[in-house]
Design a protein around this motif. Structure first.
Motif, mmCIF file in Angstrom:
data_model
loop_
_atom_site.group_PDB
_atom_site.id
_atom_site.type_symbol
_atom_site.label_atom_id
_atom_site.label_comp_id
_atom_site.label_asym_id
_atom_site.label_seq_id
_atom_site.Cartn_x
_atom_site.Cartn_y
_atom_site.Cartn_z
ATOM 1 N N LEU A 57 -63.278 37.974 111.564
ATOM 2 C CA LEU A 57 -63.284 36.571 111.166
ATOM 3 C C LEU A 57 -63.421 35.674 112.388
ATOM 4 C CD1 LEU A 57 -60.196 36.743 108.750
ATOM 5 C CD2 LEU A 57 -62.607 36.860 108.082
ATOM 6 N N MET A 58 -63.741 34.388 112.124
ATOM 7 C CA MET A 58 -63.767 33.418 113.208
ATOM 8 C C MET A 58 -63.447 32.040 112.660
ATOM 9 S SD MET A 58 -67.795 32.692 114.018
ATOM 10 C CE MET A 58 -67.354 31.337 115.090
ATOM 11 N N LEU A 59 -62.962 31.166 113.530
ATOM 12 C CA LEU A 59 -62.602 29.793 113.168
ATOM 13 C C LEU A 59 -63.815 28.907 113.360
ATOM 14 C CD1 LEU A 59 -60.435 27.578 112.534
ATOM 15 C CD2 LEU A 59 -60.103 27.418 115.017
ATOM 16 N N LEU A 60 -64.141 28.141 112.310
ATOM 17 C CA LEU A 60 -65.208 27.158 112.420
ATOM 18 C C LEU A 60 -64.628 25.871 112.967
ATOM 19 C CD1 LEU A 60 -67.198 27.671 109.097
ATOM 20 C CD2 LEU A 60 -67.817 28.422 111.381
ATOM 21 N N GLU A 61 -65.195 25.375 114.047
ATOM 22 C CA GLU A 61 -64.712 24.153 114.662
ATOM 23 C C GLU A 61 -65.864 23.164 114.791
ATOM 24 O OE1 GLU A 61 -61.441 24.822 117.793
ATOM 25 O OE2 GLU A 61 -62.719 26.601 117.994
ATOM 26 N N GLY A 62 -65.522 21.915 114.835
ATOM 27 C CA GLY A 62 -66.537 20.876 114.949
ATOM 28 C C GLY A 62 -66.268 19.743 113.967
ATOM 29 N N GLU A 63 -67.053 18.702 114.085
ATOM 30 C CA GLU A 63 -66.792 17.489 113.292
ATOM 31 C C GLU A 63 -66.906 17.733 111.797
ATOM 32 O OE1 GLU A 63 -68.493 12.903 113.024
ATOM 33 O OE2 GLU A 63 -69.092 14.230 114.673
ATOM 34 N N SER A 65 -66.851 20.791 110.269
ATOM 35 C CA SER A 65 -66.523 22.185 109.970
ATOM 36 C C SER A 65 -65.466 22.326 108.887
ATOM 37 C CB SER A 65 -66.020 22.875 111.246
ATOM 38 O OG SER A 65 -64.805 22.273 111.692
ATOM 39 N N GLY A 66 -64.711 21.251 108.616
ATOM 40 C CA GLY A 66 -63.604 21.359 107.671
ATOM 41 C C GLY A 66 -62.310 21.787 108.321
ATOM 42 N N THR A 67 -62.307 21.933 109.660
ATOM 43 C CA THR A 67 -61.110 22.302 110.416
ATOM 44 C C THR A 67 -60.561 21.060 111.111
ATOM 45 O OG1 THR A 67 -61.860 24.576 110.799
ATOM 46 C CG2 THR A 67 -60.219 23.709 112.316
ATOM 47 N N ASP A 68 -59.243 20.805 110.921
ATOM 48 C CA ASP A 68 -58.609 19.669 111.606
ATOM 49 C C ASP A 68 -58.626 19.906 113.110
ATOM 50 O OD1 ASP A 68 -57.990 18.203 109.325
ATOM 51 O OD2 ASP A 68 -56.138 19.348 108.990
ATOM 52 N N SER A 121 -33.352 15.688 122.310
ATOM 53 C CA SER A 121 -32.160 14.835 122.368
ATOM 54 C C SER A 121 -32.489 13.389 122.704
ATOM 55 C CB SER A 121 -31.169 15.399 123.401
ATOM 56 O OG SER A 121 -31.730 15.327 124.704
ATOM 57 N N ASN A 122 -33.615 13.144 123.371
ATOM 58 C CA ASN A 122 -33.925 11.762 123.734
ATOM 59 C C ASN A 122 -35.207 11.243 123.094
ATOM 60 O OD1 ASN A 122 -36.102 12.709 125.384
ATOM 61 N ND2 ASN A 122 -34.667 13.082 127.066
ATOM 62 N N THR A 123 -36.050 12.158 122.571
ATOM 63 C CA THR A 123 -37.285 11.726 121.923
ATOM 64 C C THR A 123 -37.519 12.602 120.697
ATOM 65 O OG1 THR A 123 -38.186 11.175 124.105
ATOM 66 C CG2 THR A 123 -39.747 11.302 122.294
ATOM 67 N N THR A 124 -37.700 11.970 119.544
ATOM 68 C CA THR A 124 -37.924 12.713 118.306
ATOM 69 C C THR A 124 -39.217 12.243 117.657
ATOM 70 O OG1 THR A 124 -36.634 11.124 117.017
ATOM 71 C CG2 THR A 124 -35.454 13.031 117.925
ATOM 72 N N ILE A 125 -39.695 13.070 116.718
ATOM 73 C CA ILE A 125 -40.905 12.712 115.970
ATOM 74 C C ILE A 125 -40.487 11.975 114.708
ATOM 75 C CG2 ILE A 125 -42.876 13.633 114.704
ATOM 76 C CD1 ILE A 125 -42.911 15.945 116.700
ATOM 77 N N ASP A 126 -40.993 10.768 114.569
ATOM 78 C CA ASP A 126 -40.676 9.948 113.392
ATOM 79 C C ASP A 126 -41.576 10.318 112.218
ATOM 80 O OD1 ASP A 126 -39.423 8.011 111.860
ATOM 81 O OD2 ASP A 126 -40.781 6.428 112.534
ATOM 82 N N ARG A 127 -42.879 10.470 112.473
ATOM 83 C CA ARG A 127 -43.815 10.865 111.413
ATOM 84 C C ARG A 127 -45.093 11.418 112.064
ATOM 85 N NH1 ARG A 127 -43.360 5.397 111.467
ATOM 86 N NH2 ARG A 127 -45.222 4.164 112.028
ATOM 87 N N GLN A 128 -45.865 12.164 111.253
ATOM 88 C CA GLN A 128 -47.112 12.771 111.694
ATOM 89 C C GLN A 128 -48.202 12.466 110.687
ATOM 90 O OE1 GLN A 128 -44.856 16.771 113.481
ATOM 91 N NE2 GLN A 128 -46.520 16.985 112.017
ATOM 92 N N SER A 129 -49.432 12.417 111.175
ATOM 93 C CA SER A 129 -50.545 12.192 110.246
ATOM 94 C C SER A 129 -50.772 13.405 109.353
ATOM 95 C CB SER A 129 -51.813 11.845 111.017
ATOM 96 O OG SER A 129 -52.160 12.913 111.892
ATOM 97 N N ILE A 130 -50.491 14.616 109.861
ATOM 98 C CA ILE A 130 -50.540 15.842 109.065
ATOM 99 C C ILE A 130 -49.375 16.725 109.485
ATOM 100 C CG2 ILE A 130 -53.062 15.792 108.727
ATOM 101 C CD1 ILE A 130 -53.301 17.867 110.952
ATOM 102 N N TYR A 131 -48.918 17.542 108.525
ATOM 103 C CA TYR A 131 -47.825 18.454 108.835
ATOM 104 C C TYR A 131 -48.280 19.911 108.825
ATOM 105 C CZ TYR A 131 -44.664 14.525 108.676
ATOM 106 O OH TYR A 131 -44.046 13.327 108.959
ATOM 107 N N VAL A 132 -49.421 20.150 108.219
ATOM 108 C CA VAL A 132 -50.100 21.446 108.303
ATOM 109 C C VAL A 132 -51.569 21.164 108.590
ATOM 110 C CG1 VAL A 132 -48.517 22.749 106.823
ATOM 111 C CG2 VAL A 132 -50.448 21.522 105.806
ATOM 112 N N ALA A 133 -52.208 22.056 109.303
ATOM 113 C CA ALA A 133 -53.611 21.865 109.667
ATOM 114 C C ALA A 133 -54.504 22.668 108.732
ATOM 115 C CB ALA A 133 -53.850 22.302 111.105
ATOM 116 N N SER A 134 -55.582 22.049 108.284
ATOM 117 C CA SER A 134 -56.582 22.754 107.481
ATOM 118 C C SER A 134 -57.540 23.476 108.422
ATOM 119 C CB SER A 134 -57.363 21.771 106.608
ATOM 120 O OG SER A 134 -56.516 21.187 105.634
ATOM 121 N N VAL A 135 -57.796 24.738 108.124
ATOM 122 C CA VAL A 135 -58.719 25.524 108.934
ATOM 123 C C VAL A 135 -59.766 26.150 108.034
ATOM 124 C CG1 VAL A 135 -57.107 26.020 110.807
ATOM 125 C CG2 VAL A 135 -57.151 27.525 108.825
ATOM 126 N N ASN A 136 -60.981 26.219 108.536
ATOM 127 C CA ASN A 136 -62.077 26.843 107.797
ATOM 128 C C ASN A 136 -62.424 28.149 108.503
ATOM 129 O OD1 ASN A 136 -64.184 27.441 106.132
ATOM 130 N ND2 ASN A 136 -65.448 25.675 106.678
#
Length: 418
Positions: A57-63, A65-68, A121-136
């Protein structure tokens, strides 16, 4: 008076600013007040892609490709930490080791800081644009392509080059069908330098080319082949004389003989490191005691050093040798001696005289008499013996004259006294 008042007013103002800044820093550091900063377009790094290749298998990458490829993250924390966040030290990874099938699917993402100044302890993540990445994920196609070598540079005058030797002649590639179909062959460029005088070896990178000889972008093509080892043998052509290792002896000196080796030399091509220090080939050893007055011929195989080529095509050489002035003469001597006799015993030499056959040139033998020859019997092996014995002897004569045959004398050793 007015100047002093203005100076004091300026000092009060500076002091007020310093006090205010200190109060603000103290409140900011010890209060619960936090601020938020959003960092956009953080690249997603996909790890363990080799495990995909192991499964075909291989990961499709690019604008398209359907992969984040990127994501946005909003960080929250105390102001003095959050405002110092460096986007280059924020790492987002997604592990592909658990992916075993083709198609669009999701994998978890992990965020970490490469700067130790920041932690949970001093810097936390408040929110993310995605929490799982889509891969093709797609299935890999594979084929082998020819590996070619382009040679640059030149060999020095008087030297010649052999065939380039590559550690492999083909490269296996894997990727999407449209990507590997565009590849016609791979090529390395081997620069042997200017005026090469010895074998050249190098580790080389390769590139892929299409059928028109244009370089192909192979960023999405997978291969397990690393660098290619290329070797170009560089040969020198030399004339090497043919020699025989003559073993001389008294009465058998090369200076008194006539000989020739045919052919006298051959042309040899081989690795410069082997031939540069050679000027001859020794065919074999030859004992000059075996030479007679008549001309005799001896044949030898011509053996060139390993890896070298005999350009002359002659594989055998002939040694013709004779001793035209060889003369034999019988000389009788009464000069017989013993050395190392038994202790406290007087031995009797029963042989009164001995005739010795000598050989050499006529000039050397003409003036020889019995007085020039000494017979020596060594009794070292008879230290405790008694009785009569035939003892082998050494014949001593001039170093330029040879002795033919072996000789012995009769010796009587008395018994030791009580």
């Amino acid at each position: 008076m007015s100047k002093n008042r203005n100076l004091w007013n300026l000092l009060y103002l500076i002091l007020a600013i310093v006090v205010a800044a200190g109060i603000w820093f103290y409140v900011d550091e010890h209060s619960d007040r936090t601020v938020s900063v959003t960092v956009t377009d953080i690249p997603i790094e996909y790890t363990n892609q080799a495990s995909l290749a192991d499964n075909g298998l291989m990961l499709l990458e690019g604008e398209d490709s359907g992969t984040d490829t990127t994501m946005d993250i909003t960080f929250k924390g105390k102001r003095r930490h959050v405002v110092q966040l460096d986007r280059s030290k924020i790492r987002v990874t997604a592990d592909l080791s658990g992916v075993t099938a083709a198609g669009v699917q999701t994998v978890n993402v992990t965020t970490s800081y490469t700067d130790r100044e920041f932690n949970q302890s001093n810097t936390t993540i408040d929110r993310q644009s995605i929490y799982v990445a889509s891969v093709n994920i797609c299935e890999l196609s594979h084929k082998e392509v020819e590996l070619r070598c382009e040679l640059t540079g030149n060999v020095a005058e008087g030297y010649s080059a052999g065939k380039v030797q590559l550690s492999q002649t083909a490269i296996a590639i894997r990727g999407q069908e449209e990507d590997i179909d565009a590849i016609s062959y791979a090529k390395v460029v081997f620069d042997i330098g200017k005026n090469a005088k010895e074998t050249v070896t190098a580790e080389l990178d390769y590139q892929f080319y299409d059928a028109d000889g244009q370089i192909v972008d192979a960023s999405n093509v997978h291969t397990e082949t690393g660098q290619i080892q290329a070797t170009l043998p560089v040969y020198v052509t030399k004339e090497l004389k043919l020699k025989v290792d003559f073993k001389e002896a008294p009465g058998a000196r090369l200076a008194d003989m006539t000989y020739s080796i045919k052919p006298e030399s051959i042309m040899v091509s081989g690795d410069a490191s082997v031939l540069n220090n050679m000027d001859s080939i020794v065919l074999d050893s030859f004992d000059l005691l075996d030479v007679t007055r008549e001309n005799t011929a001896h044949s030898y195989a011509i053996l060139v050093p390993d890896g070298c080529e005999n350009l002359s095509g002659v594989t055998k050489a002939t040694l013709e040798i004779s001793y035209p002035d060889k003369t034999m003469a019988d000389v009788t001597t009464q000069n017989i001696q013993v050395v190392n006799p038994p202790v406290d015993r007087t031995v009797d030499i029963l042989t009164q005289e001995l005739t010795i056959r000598l050989f050499g040139t006529a000039e050397e033998l003409d003036d020889l008499t019995g007085e020039d020859v000494t017979i020596v019997a060594d009794l070292s092996d008879y230290a405790v013996a008694s009785g009569t014995y035939m003892v082998p002897v050494q014949v001593e004569v001039g170093s330029s004259v040879g002795v033919s045959g072996t000789y012995q004398v009769q010796i009587r050793i008395p018994e030791a006294e009580e």
